[in-house]
Design a protein around this motif. Structure first.
Motif, PDB file in Angstrom:
ATOM      1  N   ASP A 127     -31.224 -39.801 -16.734  1.00 34.00           N
ATOM      2  CA  ASP A 127     -32.205 -39.982 -15.671  1.00 34.00           C
ATOM      3  C   ASP A 127     -31.470 -40.378 -14.402  1.00 34.00           C
ATOM      4  N   GLY A 128     -32.202 -40.832 -13.406  1.00 33.63           N
ATOM      5  CA  GLY A 128     -31.581 -41.215 -12.151  1.00 33.63           C
ATOM      6  C   GLY A 128     -31.563 -40.077 -11.155  1.00 33.63           C
ATOM      7  N   ASP A 129     -30.837 -40.300 -10.050  1.00 37.82           N
ATOM      8  CA  ASP A 129     -30.789 -39.319  -8.973  1.00 37.82           C
ATOM      9  C   ASP A 129     -29.796 -38.195  -9.229  1.00 37.82           C
ATOM     10  N   SER A 130     -28.883 -38.391 -10.189  1.00 36.30           N
ATOM     11  CA  SER A 130     -27.877 -37.369 -10.467  1.00 36.30           C
ATOM     12  C   SER A 130     -27.358 -37.539 -11.883  1.00 36.30           C
ATOM     13  N   VAL A 131     -26.703 -36.483 -12.370  1.00 36.44           N
ATOM     14  CA  VAL A 131     -26.064 -36.512 -13.683  1.00 36.44           C
ATOM     15  C   VAL A 131     -24.559 -36.571 -13.457  1.00 36.44           C
ATOM     16  N   HIS A 132     -23.915 -37.582 -14.041  1.00 37.93           N
ATOM     17  CA  HIS A 132     -22.483 -37.786 -13.848  1.00 37.93           C
ATOM     18  C   HIS A 132     -21.724 -37.240 -15.060  1.00 37.93           C
ATOM     19  N   PHE A 133     -20.860 -36.263 -14.803  1.00 40.59           N
ATOM     20  CA  PHE A 133     -20.072 -35.623 -15.852  1.00 40.59           C
ATOM     21  C   PHE A 133     -18.633 -36.135 -15.788  1.00 40.59           C
ATOM     22  N   SER A 134     -18.008 -36.259 -16.952  1.00 49.53           N
ATOM     23  CA  SER A 134     -16.593 -36.627 -17.009  1.00 49.53           C
ATOM     24  C   SER A 134     -15.966 -36.014 -18.253  1.00 49.53           C
ATOM     25  N   TRP A 135     -14.660 -35.798 -18.191  1.00 49.41           N
ATOM     26  CA  TRP A 135     -13.922 -35.191 -19.295  1.00 49.41           C
ATOM     27  C   TRP A 135     -12.461 -35.607 -19.203  1.00 49.41           C
ATOM     28  N   GLN A 136     -11.744 -35.402 -20.294  1.00 56.02           N
ATOM     29  CA  GLN A 136     -10.324 -35.713 -20.304  1.00 56.02           C
ATOM     30  C   GLN A 136      -9.555 -34.720 -19.439  1.00 56.02           C
ATOM     31  N   SER A 137      -8.412 -35.146 -18.952  1.00 56.81           N
ATOM     32  CA  SER A 137      -7.547 -34.225 -18.222  1.00 56.81           C
ATOM     33  C   SER A 137      -6.780 -33.355 -19.212  1.00 56.81           C
ATOM     34  N   SER A 138      -6.415 -32.166 -18.769  1.00 56.93           N
ATOM     35  CA  SER A 138      -5.631 -31.239 -19.585  1.00 56.93           C
ATOM     36  C   SER A 138      -4.267 -31.057 -18.940  1.00 56.93           C
ATOM     37  N   SER A 139      -3.229 -31.086 -19.733  1.00 57.79           N
ATOM     38  CA  SER A 139      -1.885 -30.836 -19.219  1.00 57.79           C
ATOM     39  C   SER A 139      -1.511 -29.387 -19.473  1.00 57.79           C
ATOM     40  N   ASN A 140      -0.482 -28.913 -18.767  1.00 54.05           N
ATOM     41  CA  ASN A 140      -0.053 -27.529 -18.923  1.00 54.05           C
ATOM     42  C   ASN A 140       1.381 -27.496 -19.436  1.00 54.05           C
ATOM     43  N   PRO A 141       1.617 -26.937 -20.624  1.00 49.19           N
ATOM     44  CA  PRO A 141       2.977 -26.886 -21.175  1.00 49.19           C
ATOM     45  C   PRO A 141       3.872 -25.869 -20.488  1.00 49.19           C
ATOM     46  N   ASP A 142       3.289 -25.011 -19.640  1.00 49.20           N
ATOM     47  CA  ASP A 142       4.073 -23.995 -18.951  1.00 49.20           C
ATOM     48  C   ASP A 142       4.812 -24.644 -17.788  1.00 49.20           C
ATOM     49  N   SER A 143       6.125 -24.627 -17.833  1.00 47.79           N
ATOM     50  CA  SER A 143       6.922 -25.278 -16.796  1.00 47.79           C
ATOM     51  C   SER A 143       6.780 -24.607 -15.442  1.00 47.79           C
ATOM     52  N   MET A 144       6.268 -23.354 -15.418  1.00 47.45           N
ATOM     53  CA  MET A 144       6.134 -22.637 -14.161  1.00 47.45           C
ATOM     54  C   MET A 144       4.811 -22.944 -13.471  1.00 47.45           C
ATOM     55  N   VAL A 145       3.914 -23.670 -14.145  1.00 50.71           N
ATOM     56  CA  VAL A 145       2.616 -24.009 -13.576  1.00 50.71           C
ATOM     57  C   VAL A 145       2.462 -25.523 -13.594  1.00 50.71           C
ATOM     58  N   THR A 146       2.177 -26.121 -12.471  1.00 45.10           N
ATOM     59  CA  THR A 146       2.047 -27.574 -12.398  1.00 45.10           C
ATOM     60  C   THR A 146       0.629 -28.023 -12.114  1.00 45.10           C
ATOM     61  N   VAL A 147      -0.241 -27.139 -11.637  1.00 51.09           N
ATOM     62  CA  VAL A 147      -1.587 -27.521 -11.232  1.00 51.09           C
ATOM     63  C   VAL A 147      -2.604 -26.985 -12.231  1.00 51.09           C
ATOM     64  N   VAL A 148      -3.477 -27.875 -12.704  1.00 50.38           N
ATOM     65  CA  VAL A 148      -4.604 -27.496 -13.551  1.00 50.38           C
ATOM     66  C   VAL A 148      -5.875 -27.886 -12.812  1.00 50.38           C
ATOM     67  N   SER A 149      -6.786 -26.945 -12.641  1.00 48.35           N
ATOM     68  CA  SER A 149      -8.068 -27.225 -12.001  1.00 48.35           C
ATOM     69  C   SER A 149      -9.186 -26.959 -12.998  1.00 48.35           C
ATOM     70  N   TYR A 150     -10.407 -27.408 -12.653  1.00 47.73           N
ATOM     71  CA  TYR A 150     -11.498 -27.387 -13.624  1.00 47.73           C
ATOM     72  C   TYR A 150     -12.750 -26.746 -13.030  1.00 47.73           C
ATOM     73  N   SER A 151     -13.525 -26.139 -13.928  1.00 52.05           N
ATOM     74  CA  SER A 151     -14.841 -25.603 -13.582  1.00 52.05           C
ATOM     75  C   SER A 151     -15.854 -26.162 -14.574  1.00 52.05           C
ATOM     76  N   LEU A 152     -16.934 -26.748 -14.054  1.00 52.11           N
ATOM     77  CA  LEU A 152     -18.026 -27.265 -14.879  1.00 52.11           C
ATOM     78  C   LEU A 152     -19.080 -26.178 -15.015  1.00 52.11           C
ATOM     79  N   GLU A 153     -19.483 -25.873 -16.253  1.00 56.16           N
ATOM     80  CA  GLU A 153     -20.489 -24.849 -16.510  1.00 56.16           C
ATOM     81  C   GLU A 153     -21.710 -25.489 -17.158  1.00 56.16           C
TER      82      GLU A 153
END
Length: 497
Positions: A312-338
């Motif tokens: 309830d309330g004025d908004s719904v607050h979502f949270s999740w664990q962070s994900s790391s990337n084992p690929d040494s060539m990629v350092t940035v992980v971004s997220y999409s909420l569905e």
């Protein structure tokens, strides 16, 4: 006549006294003055008759003979005082009006239309090749002479100067041709020409394949026997096409498709040698690429809202664990909420969150008393990404404080109590109706599938009471009350067996 690196005669189109004038857009095929139609750009740009201006065009420095399969450079130069938009069209045909040889373009100023034989190919200027603002037009193309026994061929060329006003009026058109007999001048032996002999595949994931295709021309006087082209190092590069062995006659060509499939990380390079002399010191096809151990982001978990939770309330607050990337060539992980009202996520609402692991969705964007499913996608630049381990559901209950404290019957039926909750044998469900109505009361599982129908029919005004004795499995269940003309109302309950 001069020989180009010992392999081909250069064909020059030199400027006559006076100036040649050209149009500002490349014409369609068939306007080089070639028979049988002998059309030129005067068909549309008809302010002046063909060759009626002060300029002209010639084919100069050309031998009366061509060497079958030899490579020639054609330079086209034209100009005219007061004009600053230029164009041309060039073709070569035999005495049966069939295509004679092949054209190659070396830069962004010319283009070639490759038509199925026997239709002729045509070379003309591109948009960049209009050379707007320059005092003359100038282009360079390559021509591979046709095979032996083609006989006499004719090169046709039409040029035009335009004032660039966007109309077909006020432009001058010139046309010329040169008849060339088949002869024995030029280089002898086997030779090939590759327009772009070097290719970099870039970064390729391990055990995946990227292809590259390049055309190889036979430009000598003798057929080229491609029996066993071989790699220098044999490092993950293969010939996909053509099927070998094969023979290229002078003036013919074949498309080579090279595949790169790295099996180890690192930078790999190799060269494909044809085992014959190659035009302008080319040693074959040179390729390189990097094999990369590319992996998607690691698996991660959702945190809130909990599966089956009522929010309830004025908004719904979502949270999740962070994900790391084992690929040494990629350092940035971004997220999409569905978020979706269906568990299959066919048409979800997607929120691009960036690198954060929390996000709030306003209650104005969600419906009240609605069951929603949600999940999160962790994305990087090299893979499709990784979804959260869970796909959870939550129920919205955006009821104001004033509505909760009111003793009046609401306009819509609402579930006021499920007791006990959680329960392990039987639960009592009570709700109120402000008027008599047809009512359907169902029990759903957390995926929205019907488990039981508790009532389906008319009910009187006032408080209503029903019981449910639970299901075969423990878990979160939903009561849905549906009254025609109103939105269905959902309420969560937990069955502990």
């Amino acid at each position: 006549m001069r020989v180009m690196c010992g392999f081909g005669i250069i064909l020059f189109l030199l400027l006559l006294p006076g100036f040649t004038q050209a149009e500002s857009d490349s014409p369609s095929d068939g306007y080089a003055g070639d028979p049988p139609a002998a059309n030129t750009c005067v068909v549309c740009h008809d302010s002046y008759e063909l060759d009626s201006g002060f300029g002209g065009i010639t084919l100069s420095g050309v031998s009366n003979n061509y060497s079958p399969g030899s490579l020639y450079e054609i330079s086209i130069v034209m100009g005219s005082p007061g004009f600053d938009h230029w164009g041309f069209q060039l073709t070569a045909i035999d005495d049966q009006y069939a295509a004679a040889g092949n054209f190659l373009v070396l830069d962004a100023f010319s283009t070639v239309s490759e038509n199925p034989y026997p239709q002729p190919d045509y070379v003309g200027q591109t948009e960049a090749g209009v050379l707007e603002g320059e005092g003359y037009g100038h282009w360079t193309v390559m021509w591979i002479a046709p095979p032996a026994d083609t006989g006499t061929i004719t090169i046709y060329c039409t040029s035009m100067a335009s004032d660039g006003d966007g109309t077909e009026a006020g432009d001058y058109v010139y046309s010329t041709n040169r008849i060339i007999d088949e002869g024995a001048d030029g280089p002898t032996g086997q030779s090939v020409f590759v327009l772009e002999p070097n290719h970099n595949f870039g970064i390729v994931p391990l055990n995946t394949t990227r292809n590259w295709t390049q055309r190889v021309y036979s430009v000598g006087t003798e057929p080229v026997e491609m029996i066993n082209p071989h790699w220098q190092n044999d490092n993950y590069f293969t010939v996909v096409e053509p099927v070998l062995p094969l023979t290229l006659i002078p003036g013919d060509w074949v498309d080579f498709t090279i595949a790169f499939t790295p099996q180890l990380t690192g930078w790999w390079a190799d060269s494909l040698s044809f085992g014959i002399p190659v035009y302008v010191e080319q040693s074959g096809l040179k390729v390189e690429g990097q094999g990369s151990f590319i992996m998607p982001p690691e698996l991660f978990h959702l945190i809130a809202p909990l599966d089956g939770e009522t929010v309830d309330g004025d908004s719904v607050h979502f949270s999740w664990q962070s994900s790391s990337n084992p690929d040494s060539m990629v350092t940035v992980v971004s997220y999409s909420l569905e978020i979706d009202t269906e568990s299959d996520f066919i048409t979800p609402t997607i929120y691009d969150v960036g690198e954060d692991t929390t996000y709030a969705v306003s209650s104005d964007e969600l419906s009240n008393s609605e069951l929603y499913f949600w999940r999160v996608l962790a994305r990087d630049t090299n893979t499709p990404g990784t979804y959260s381990e869970e796909e959870w559901a939550f129920l919205t209950d955006f009821v104001s404080v004033e509505e909760r404290g009111s003793t009046e019957l609401p306009d819509d039926p609402i579930i006021v109590k499920t007791w006990p909750n959680p329960f392990n044998e039987q639960v009592t469900i009570t709700f109120s109706l402000p008027y008599p109505a047809l009512v359907e009361v169902e029990v759903l599982d957390i995926l929205g599938r019907r488990v039981s129908v508790l009532h389906s029919g008319p009910m009187d005004v006032g408080n209503q009471t029903l019981q449910w004795r639970g299901a075969a499995a423990s878990g979160v269940y939903l009561v849905r009350v549906t009254v025609p003309g109103t939105s269905p109302v959902l309420h969560k309950m937990v069955f502990l067996k």
